[in-house]
Design a protein around this motif. Sequence first.
Motif, PDB file in Angstrom:
ATOM      1  N   THR A 179       0.794  -1.223   0.000  1.00 15.29           N
ATOM      2  CA  THR A 179       0.000   0.000   0.000  1.00 15.29           C
ATOM      3  C   THR A 179       0.833   1.284   0.000  1.00 15.29           C
ATOM      4  OG1 THR A 179      -0.151  -0.095   2.419  1.00 15.29           O
ATOM      5  CG2 THR A 179      -1.934  -1.120   1.165  1.00 15.29           C
ATOM      6  N   ASP A 180       2.136   1.177   0.134  1.00 17.49           N
ATOM      7  CA  ASP A 180       3.000   2.356   0.157  1.00 17.49           C
ATOM      8  C   ASP A 180       3.495   2.646  -1.260  1.00 17.49           C
ATOM      9  OD1 ASP A 180       4.920   4.306   0.517  1.00 17.49           O
ATOM     10  OD2 ASP A 180       5.700   3.427   2.363  1.00 17.49           O
ATOM     11  N   PRO A 181       3.157   3.813  -1.828  1.00 18.91           N
ATOM     12  CA  PRO A 181       3.618   4.121  -3.191  1.00 18.91           C
ATOM     13  C   PRO A 181       5.138   4.101  -3.330  1.00 18.91           C
ATOM     14  CG  PRO A 181       1.937   5.687  -2.478  1.00 18.91           C
ATOM     15  CD  PRO A 181       2.309   4.880  -1.269  1.00 18.91           C
ATOM     16  N   ARG A 182       5.852   4.395  -2.238  1.00 17.24           N
ATOM     17  CA  ARG A 182       7.312   4.372  -2.318  1.00 17.24           C
ATOM     18  C   ARG A 182       7.823   2.957  -2.523  1.00 17.24           C
ATOM     19  NH1 ARG A 182       8.133   7.602   3.176  1.00 17.24           N
ATOM     20  NH2 ARG A 182       6.507   6.086   3.665  1.00 17.24           N
ATOM     21  N   ARG A 204      -7.951  -2.463  -5.700  1.00 18.26           N
ATOM     22  CA  ARG A 204      -8.314  -2.049  -4.343  1.00 18.26           C
ATOM     23  C   ARG A 204      -7.227  -2.450  -3.360  1.00 18.26           C
ATOM     24  NH1 ARG A 204     -13.830  -4.692  -2.939  1.00 18.26           N
ATOM     25  NH2 ARG A 204     -13.572  -3.340  -1.119  1.00 18.26           N
ATOM     26  N   ARG A 205      -7.135  -1.644  -2.272  1.00 16.76           N
ATOM     27  CA  ARG A 205      -6.195  -1.904  -1.184  1.00 16.76           C
ATOM     28  C   ARG A 205      -4.769  -2.106  -1.702  1.00 16.76           C
ATOM     29  NH1 ARG A 205     -10.812  -4.606   0.317  1.00 16.76           N
ATOM     30  NH2 ARG A 205     -10.086  -6.579  -0.535  1.00 16.76           N
ATOM     31  N   SER A 206      -4.356  -1.221  -2.571  1.00 16.52           N
ATOM     32  CA  SER A 206      -3.011  -1.310  -3.137  1.00 16.52           C
ATOM     33  C   SER A 206      -2.535   0.079  -3.521  1.00 16.52           C
ATOM     34  CB  SER A 206      -3.008  -2.214  -4.374  1.00 16.52           C
ATOM     35  OG  SER A 206      -1.746  -2.184  -5.025  1.00 16.52           O
ATOM     36  N   GLY A 208      -0.992   2.813  -5.928  1.00 11.10           N
ATOM     37  CA  GLY A 208      -1.080   3.023  -7.362  1.00 11.10           C
ATOM     38  C   GLY A 208       0.105   3.825  -7.858  1.00 11.10           C
ATOM     39  N   VAL A 209       0.084   4.137  -9.137  1.00  9.04           N
ATOM     40  CA  VAL A 209       1.169   4.919  -9.723  1.00  9.04           C
ATOM     41  C   VAL A 209       0.882   6.390  -9.425  1.00  9.04           C
ATOM     42  CG1 VAL A 209       2.465   5.453 -11.803  1.00  9.04           C
ATOM     43  CG2 VAL A 209       1.479   3.180 -11.503  1.00  9.04           C
ATOM     44  N   THR A 210       1.317   6.830  -8.272  1.00  8.09           N
ATOM     45  CA  THR A 210       1.124   8.202  -7.810  1.00  8.09           C
ATOM     46  C   THR A 210       2.430   8.980  -7.938  1.00  8.09           C
ATOM     47  OG1 THR A 210       1.729   7.640  -5.538  1.00  8.09           O
ATOM     48  CG2 THR A 210      -0.591   7.361  -6.151  1.00  8.09           C
ATOM     49  N   GLY A 211       2.369  10.257  -7.520  1.00  6.48           N
ATOM     50  CA  GLY A 211       3.575  11.065  -7.543  1.00  6.48           C
ATOM     51  C   GLY A 211       4.678  10.473  -6.689  1.00  6.48           C
ATOM     52  N   GLY A 212       4.309   9.896  -5.527  1.00  2.00           N
ATOM     53  CA  GLY A 212       5.311   9.263  -4.671  1.00  2.00           C
ATOM     54  C   GLY A 212       5.966   8.076  -5.339  1.00  2.00           C
ATOM     55  N   ALA A 213       5.186   7.286  -6.092  1.00  2.00           N
ATOM     56  CA  ALA A 213       5.746   6.138  -6.805  1.00  2.00           C
ATOM     57  C   ALA A 213       6.673   6.594  -7.934  1.00  2.00           C
ATOM     58  CB  ALA A 213       4.621   5.269  -7.360  1.00  2.00           C
ATOM     59  N   TRP A 214       6.242   7.607  -8.686  1.00  2.00           N
ATOM     60  CA  TRP A 214       7.102   8.149  -9.741  1.00  2.00           C
ATOM     61  C   TRP A 214       8.419   8.643  -9.156  1.00  2.00           C
ATOM     62  CZ3 TRP A 214       6.813   7.659 -14.781  1.00  2.00           C
ATOM     63  CH2 TRP A 214       5.582   7.493 -15.435  1.00  2.00           C
ATOM     64  N   ASN A 302      11.948  -5.174   3.839  1.00  2.00           N
ATOM     65  CA  ASN A 302      11.038  -4.271   3.155  1.00  2.00           C
ATOM     66  C   ASN A 302      10.611  -4.897   1.827  1.00  2.00           C
ATOM     67  OD1 ASN A 302      11.079  -2.049   0.859  1.00  2.00           O
ATOM     68  ND2 ASN A 302      10.245  -1.108   2.708  1.00  2.00           N
ATOM     69  N   ALA A 303       9.358  -4.636   1.410  1.00  2.00           N
ATOM     70  CA  ALA A 303       8.833  -5.246   0.188  1.00  2.00           C
ATOM     71  C   ALA A 303       9.695  -4.904  -1.017  1.00  2.00           C
ATOM     72  CB  ALA A 303       7.388  -4.795  -0.040  1.00  2.00           C
ATOM     73  N   GLY A 304      10.180  -3.662  -1.088  1.00  2.00           N
ATOM     74  CA  GLY A 304      11.025  -3.279  -2.209  1.00  2.00           C
ATOM     75  C   GLY A 304      12.350  -4.029  -2.211  1.00  2.00           C
ATOM     76  N   VAL A 305      12.943  -4.209  -1.042  1.00  2.00           N
ATOM     77  CA  VAL A 305      14.208  -4.934  -0.942  1.00  2.00           C
ATOM     78  C   VAL A 305      14.005  -6.407  -1.293  1.00  2.00           C
ATOM     79  CG1 VAL A 305      16.058  -5.636   0.609  1.00  2.00           C
ATOM     80  CG2 VAL A 305      15.120  -3.329   0.771  1.00  2.00           C
ATOM     81  N   ALA A 306      12.938  -7.005  -0.766  1.00  2.00           N
ATOM     82  CA  ALA A 306      12.653  -8.421  -1.044  1.00  2.00           C
ATOM     83  C   ALA A 306      12.471  -8.660  -2.539  1.00  2.00           C
ATOM     84  CB  ALA A 306      11.414  -8.859  -0.269  1.00  2.00           C
ATOM     85  N   ALA A 307      11.740  -7.758  -3.194  1.00  2.00           N
ATOM     86  CA  ALA A 307      11.538  -7.907  -4.634  1.00  2.00           C
ATOM     87  C   ALA A 307      12.865  -7.810  -5.376  1.00  2.00           C
ATOM     88  CB  ALA A 307      10.565  -6.841  -5.126  1.00  2.00           C
ATOM     89  N   GLY A 308      13.726  -6.885  -4.958  1.00  2.00           N
ATOM     90  CA  GLY A 308      15.016  -6.739  -5.618  1.00  2.00           C
ATOM     91  C   GLY A 308      15.882  -7.982  -5.498  1.00  2.00           C
ATOM     92  N   VAL A 309      15.895  -8.599  -4.301  1.00  2.00           N
ATOM     93  CA  VAL A 309      16.692  -9.824  -4.098  1.00  2.00           C
ATOM     94  C   VAL A 309      16.161 -10.958  -4.970  1.00  2.00           C
ATOM     95  CG1 VAL A 309      17.337 -11.583  -2.414  1.00  2.00           C
ATOM     96  CG2 VAL A 309      17.362  -9.163  -1.761  1.00  2.00           C
TER      97      VAL A 309
END
Length: 320
Positions: A179-182, A204-206, A208-214, A302-309
Amino acid sequence: MAAGGRSSGRPAKKKGPSKGAGGQGRRGLEGRGATPPAEMRHWYKDKARTERIAREERGGQRRPAAPRQRRSDDAPEYIGGRNPVLEALLAGVPANALYVAQRIDNDDRVRNAIKIATERGIALLEATRDKLDRLTEQSVHQGIALQIPPYDYAHPSELVEIAHDAAEVPLIVALDGVTDPRNLGAIARSATAFGAHGLMIPSRRSAGVTGGAWKTSAGTLANLRVARSANLTAALREYRDAGLFVIGLDGEGRTDIGDVGLLSEPLVIVVGSEGKGLSRLVREHCDVVARIPMSTAAESLNAGVAAGVALYEVARHRRR
């Protein structure tokens, strides 16, 4: 003698010094202490600007923001900050307008951003600091913000078509409860680095491609398609019917991600939230639930780190 010619019978008062005030007037002039600075007065119109400048001087630290209200799907987004704005423009991110603060301290990043925006025909608008605070929802913008149009999401099947058009083995990343755009932006950055063909998120409950995600993606979202599905499990089922294997990342998985024997096959990597991990229904639609081996001193990644690994492991196996 009175004006009417009669005497009042009382002796006239002699003029002389009047009775003193006993120092009361002097004490009244002493005031109630030093006059408070302007920014401490509740009516001070630039109080928000002063607080924002103080946050930037502390390195971007700020008070926890109020819960963000959900934007409508057709509302524009804003990227704030000199480096993120320049990165977005260099990456070719679609944009409607570039907002620049009044009396901004120009540096190479601001000048280059204005130059690129002018060359691309992007509108240049001057704005107050308060307006930039509102547009970027009180994030650190450093006097510059880029307005981008609402994201045009792809259909989940388009991500497979992108891989087939490139004559490559499909690799798709799906997000479950992120749920965190970052985090979405960080995952997009890793997905681009390791050759994924797109991201898929639920409606839903996710995040999205927001300014924070960009902003967090450092412009990589301009080169990576994001699909959105009303039902994540149904989309995973369709991917399996199309010949893709689904691998879920979860700390409770029994197989290390590097030991999964499917990494060279057409894949969907599902990343769960940092707190809850994969949902029950998504777990049931996975061919394998894998974990990332790590020290017992760390409970989770963190979800971003896990995905990267995980994406690195897939890329490493596919290079063999």
